[in-house]
Design a protein around this motif. Structure first.
Motif, PDB file in Angstrom:
ATOM      1  N   ALA A  30       0.803  -1.214   0.000  1.00 17.46           N
ATOM      2  CA  ALA A  30       0.000   0.000   0.000  1.00 17.46           C
ATOM      3  C   ALA A  30       0.841   1.272   0.000  1.00 17.46           C
ATOM      4  O   ALA A  30       0.445   2.275  -0.576  1.00 17.46           O
ATOM      5  CB  ALA A  30      -0.949   0.000   1.201  1.00 17.46           C
ATOM      6  N   ASP A  31       1.981   1.234   0.660  1.00 22.12           N
ATOM      7  CA  ASP A  31       2.844   2.422   0.726  1.00 22.12           C
ATOM      8  C   ASP A  31       4.278   1.961   0.970  1.00 22.12           C
ATOM      9  O   ASP A  31       4.517   0.795   1.298  1.00 22.12           O
ATOM     10  CB  ASP A  31       2.360   3.383   1.819  1.00 22.12           C
ATOM     11  N   PRO A  32       5.235   2.866   0.837  1.00 14.92           N
ATOM     12  CA  PRO A  32       6.638   2.456   1.011  1.00 14.92           C
ATOM     13  C   PRO A  32       6.934   1.807   2.362  1.00 14.92           C
ATOM     14  O   PRO A  32       7.689   0.842   2.426  1.00 14.92           O
ATOM     15  CB  PRO A  32       7.404   3.770   0.840  1.00 14.92           C
ATOM     16  N   ALA A  33       6.336   2.310   3.422  1.00 14.64           N
ATOM     17  CA  ALA A  33       6.593   1.719   4.742  1.00 14.64           C
ATOM     18  C   ALA A  33       6.082   0.283   4.814  1.00 14.64           C
ATOM     19  O   ALA A  33       6.759  -0.601   5.360  1.00 14.64           O
ATOM     20  CB  ALA A  33       5.939   2.568   5.835  1.00 14.64           C
ATOM     21  N   ALA A  34       4.902   0.035   4.250  1.00 20.96           N
ATOM     22  CA  ALA A  34       4.346  -1.322   4.246  1.00 20.96           C
ATOM     23  C   ALA A  34       5.212  -2.256   3.418  1.00 20.96           C
ATOM     24  O   ALA A  34       5.440  -3.406   3.795  1.00 20.96           O
ATOM     25  CB  ALA A  34       2.912  -1.309   3.705  1.00 20.96           C
ATOM     26  N   ILE A  35       5.701  -1.759   2.309  1.00 23.51           N
ATOM     27  CA  ILE A  35       6.545  -2.572   1.432  1.00 23.51           C
ATOM     28  C   ILE A  35       7.830  -2.971   2.149  1.00 23.51           C
ATOM     29  O   ILE A  35       8.206  -4.142   2.191  1.00 23.51           O
ATOM     30  CB  ILE A  35       6.862  -1.827   0.126  1.00 23.51           C
ATOM     31  N   MET A  36       8.506  -2.000   2.714  1.00 25.04           N
ATOM     32  CA  MET A  36       9.817  -2.261   3.299  1.00 25.04           C
ATOM     33  C   MET A  36       9.739  -3.003   4.628  1.00 25.04           C
ATOM     34  O   MET A  36      10.752  -3.518   5.096  1.00 25.04           O
ATOM     35  CB  MET A  36      10.604  -0.954   3.451  1.00 25.04           C
ATOM     36  N   SER A  37       8.550  -3.098   5.221  1.00 26.68           N
ATOM     37  CA  SER A  37       8.413  -3.881   6.449  1.00 26.68           C
ATOM     38  C   SER A  37       7.721  -5.218   6.188  1.00 26.68           C
ATOM     39  O   SER A  37       7.517  -6.000   7.118  1.00 26.68           O
ATOM     40  CB  SER A  37       7.633  -3.081   7.506  1.00 26.68           C
ATOM     41  N   ASN A  38       7.403  -5.496   4.946  1.00 25.13           N
ATOM     42  CA  ASN A  38       6.739  -6.737   4.556  1.00 25.13           C
ATOM     43  C   ASN A  38       7.723  -7.895   4.679  1.00 25.13           C
ATOM     44  O   ASN A  38       8.768  -7.920   4.021  1.00 25.13           O
ATOM     45  CB  ASN A  38       6.226  -6.594   3.117  1.00 25.13           C
ATOM     46  N   LEU A  39       7.416  -8.854   5.518  1.00 25.78           N
ATOM     47  CA  LEU A  39       8.333  -9.975   5.768  1.00 25.78           C
ATOM     48  C   LEU A  39       8.590 -10.816   4.529  1.00 25.78           C
ATOM     49  O   LEU A  39       9.693 -11.364   4.359  1.00 25.78           O
ATOM     50  CB  LEU A  39       7.813 -10.845   6.909  1.00 25.78           C
ATOM     51  N   ASN A  40       7.602 -10.946   3.641  1.00 29.63           N
ATOM     52  CA  ASN A  40       7.808 -11.693   2.393  1.00 29.63           C
ATOM     53  C   ASN A  40       8.833 -10.993   1.508  1.00 29.63           C
ATOM     54  O   ASN A  40       9.694 -11.634   0.902  1.00 29.63           O
ATOM     55  CB  ASN A  40       6.495 -11.846   1.631  1.00 29.63           C
ATOM     56  N   VAL A  41       8.738  -9.686   1.441  1.00 25.36           N
ATOM     57  CA  VAL A  41       9.687  -8.898   0.643  1.00 25.36           C
ATOM     58  C   VAL A  41      11.089  -9.039   1.227  1.00 25.36           C
ATOM     59  O   VAL A  41      12.046  -9.314   0.502  1.00 25.36           O
ATOM     60  CB  VAL A  41       9.261  -7.406   0.601  1.00 25.36           C
ATOM     61  N   ILE A  42      11.201  -8.843   2.501  1.00 22.05           N
ATOM     62  CA  ILE A  42      12.501  -8.914   3.166  1.00 22.05           C
ATOM     63  C   ILE A  42      13.131 -10.299   2.996  1.00 22.05           C
ATOM     64  O   ILE A  42      14.309 -10.424   2.642  1.00 22.05           O
ATOM     65  CB  ILE A  42      12.354  -8.553   4.654  1.00 22.05           C
ATOM     66  N   SER A  43      12.352 -11.334   3.212  1.00 20.46           N
ATOM     67  CA  SER A  43      12.856 -12.702   3.113  1.00 20.46           C
ATOM     68  C   SER A  43      13.328 -13.041   1.700  1.00 20.46           C
ATOM     69  O   SER A  43      14.426 -13.574   1.515  1.00 20.46           O
ATOM     70  CB  SER A  43      11.776 -13.683   3.559  1.00 20.46           C
ATOM     71  N   HIS A  44      12.493 -12.754   0.707  1.00 17.67           N
ATOM     72  CA  HIS A  44      12.892 -13.110  -0.651  1.00 17.67           C
ATOM     73  C   HIS A  44      14.051 -12.240  -1.141  1.00 17.67           C
ATOM     74  O   HIS A  44      14.925 -12.716  -1.874  1.00 17.67           O
ATOM     75  CB  HIS A  44      11.719 -13.024  -1.631  1.00 17.67           C
ATOM     76  N   GLY A  45      14.067 -10.990  -0.713  1.00 21.10           N
ATOM     77  CA  GLY A  45      15.196 -10.124  -1.066  1.00 21.10           C
ATOM     78  C   GLY A  45      16.507 -10.682  -0.558  1.00 21.10           C
ATOM     79  O   GLY A  45      17.517 -10.702  -1.266  1.00 21.10           O
ATOM     80  N   LYS A  46      16.506 -11.172   0.684  1.00 22.89           N
ATOM     81  CA  LYS A  46      17.710 -11.793   1.242  1.00 22.89           C
ATOM     82  C   LYS A  46      18.092 -13.041   0.462  1.00 22.89           C
ATOM     83  O   LYS A  46      19.273 -13.275   0.182  1.00 22.89           O
ATOM     84  CB  LYS A  46      17.488 -12.151   2.714  1.00 22.89           C
ATOM     85  N   THR A  47      17.103 -13.834   0.098  1.00 22.18           N
ATOM     86  CA  THR A  47      17.352 -15.060  -0.663  1.00 22.18           C
ATOM     87  C   THR A  47      18.001 -14.738  -2.007  1.00 22.18           C
ATOM     88  O   THR A  47      18.987 -15.377  -2.409  1.00 22.18           O
ATOM     89  CB  THR A  47      16.042 -15.834  -0.877  1.00 22.18           C
ATOM     90  N   VAL A  48      17.464 -13.750  -2.698  1.00 23.61           N
ATOM     91  CA  VAL A  48      17.994 -13.345  -4.007  1.00 23.61           C
ATOM     92  C   VAL A  48      19.434 -12.869  -3.866  1.00 23.61           C
ATOM     93  O   VAL A  48      20.326 -13.279  -4.620  1.00 23.61           O
ATOM     94  CB  VAL A  48      17.113 -12.243  -4.644  1.00 23.61           C
ATOM     95  N   MET A  49      19.673 -12.026  -2.884  1.00 20.64           N
ATOM     96  CA  MET A  49      21.014 -11.456  -2.745  1.00 20.64           C
ATOM     97  C   MET A  49      22.032 -12.491  -2.272  1.00 20.64           C
ATOM     98  O   MET A  49      23.198 -12.445  -2.671  1.00 20.64           O
ATOM     99  CB  MET A  49      20.970 -10.246  -1.810  1.00 20.64           C
ATOM    100  N   ARG A  50      21.618 -13.458  -1.478  1.00 19.11           N
ATOM    101  CA  ARG A  50      22.533 -14.551  -1.092  1.00 19.11           C
ATOM    102  C   ARG A  50      22.927 -15.380  -2.320  1.00 19.11           C
ATOM    103  O   ARG A  50      24.065 -15.808  -2.448  1.00 19.11           O
ATOM    104  CB  ARG A  50      21.898 -15.436  -0.037  1.00 19.11           C
ATOM    105  N   ALA A  51      21.960 -15.599  -3.188  1.00 21.01           N
ATOM    106  CA  ALA A  51      22.266 -16.338  -4.422  1.00 21.01           C
ATOM    107  C   ALA A  51      23.234 -15.540  -5.293  1.00 21.01           C
ATOM    108  O   ALA A  51      24.182 -16.100  -5.853  1.00 21.01           O
ATOM    109  CB  ALA A  51      20.980 -16.645  -5.184  1.00 21.01           C
ATOM    110  N   LEU A  52      23.003 -14.237  -5.401  1.00 25.09           N
ATOM    111  CA  LEU A  52      23.922 -13.405  -6.184  1.00 25.09           C
ATOM    112  C   LEU A  52      25.312 -13.374  -5.561  1.00 25.09           C
ATOM    113  O   LEU A  52      26.314 -13.311  -6.277  1.00 25.09           O
ATOM    114  CB  LEU A  52      23.379 -11.985  -6.320  1.00 25.09           C
ATOM    115  N   ASP A  53      25.369 -13.419  -4.242  1.00 28.75           N
ATOM    116  CA  ASP A  53      26.660 -13.438  -3.559  1.00 28.75           C
ATOM    117  C   ASP A  53      27.490 -14.637  -4.000  1.00 28.75           C
ATOM    118  O   ASP A  53      28.704 -14.528  -4.194  1.00 28.75           O
ATOM    119  CB  ASP A  53      26.457 -13.452  -2.045  1.00 28.75           C
TER     120      ASP A  53
END
Length: 171
Positions: free
Chosen positions: A73-96
């Protein structure tokens, strides 16, 4: 943002080692050379490792996948969304893993390519979009002094190799 035709033209220009058929990526093999055997210069490798060492992969990962999960709904909701945070970490670990082994990118992502293709049925064009999102997030974080033209070019080449590796198992 670019339309599909403009994006295809840009990708052909900036990813010349990729074999295209119409607007579809066929593979990144060119004259028998596999994508994980790219000709990386020491300058390119240094630029990629330099970028990677200056970012928080958790922060960039969450920013890059912010448009894909749950309450947006808004930037704060996006950046605190646990699904977003979790998958973002997964993607970046793979890129690492790819940053740590740039000469074996295709093998690094072979299993993930199969999963995304056969199990998750992810549209392969999403890999290009996500690569662009990651690049933009990193460029915004580091600024033009650090993420200069040469660094951007090296990082873009790296992301093209990653996208090509992910698309490898699609039929």
């Amino acid at each position: 943002m670019f339309d599909a035709t403009s994006r295809d033209i840009l990708m052909r220009h900036f990813c010349p080692n990729v074999i295209w058929h119409g607007s579809d990526l066929i593979s990144s093999q060119a004259e028998g050379r596999q994508s994980d055997q790219s000709n990386w210069t020491s300058t390119e490798l240094s630029a990629i490792e330099g970028v990677w060492g200056r970012i928080s992969t958790d922060e960039i990962g969450a920013q890059a996948v912010a448009s894909r999960f749950g309450n947006l709904a808004d930037p704060a909701a996006i950046m605190s969304n646990l699904n977003v945070i979790s998958h973002g970490k997964t993607v970046m670990r793979a890129l690492d893993k790819a940053v740590q082994n740039p000469f074996n990118i295709e093998n690094t992502f072979a299993a993930l390519s199969v999963i995304h293709s056969e199990k998750l049925h992810v549209d392969p064009d999403n890999f290009l979009l996500l690569a662009d999102c990651i690049t933009v997030c990193i460029a915004a974080k580091l600024g033009p002094t650090v993420f200069n033209v040469d660094t951007h070019e090296a990082f873009h080449k790296f992301m093209c190799e990653v996208v090509s590796a992910f698309k490898k198992r699609y039929h």
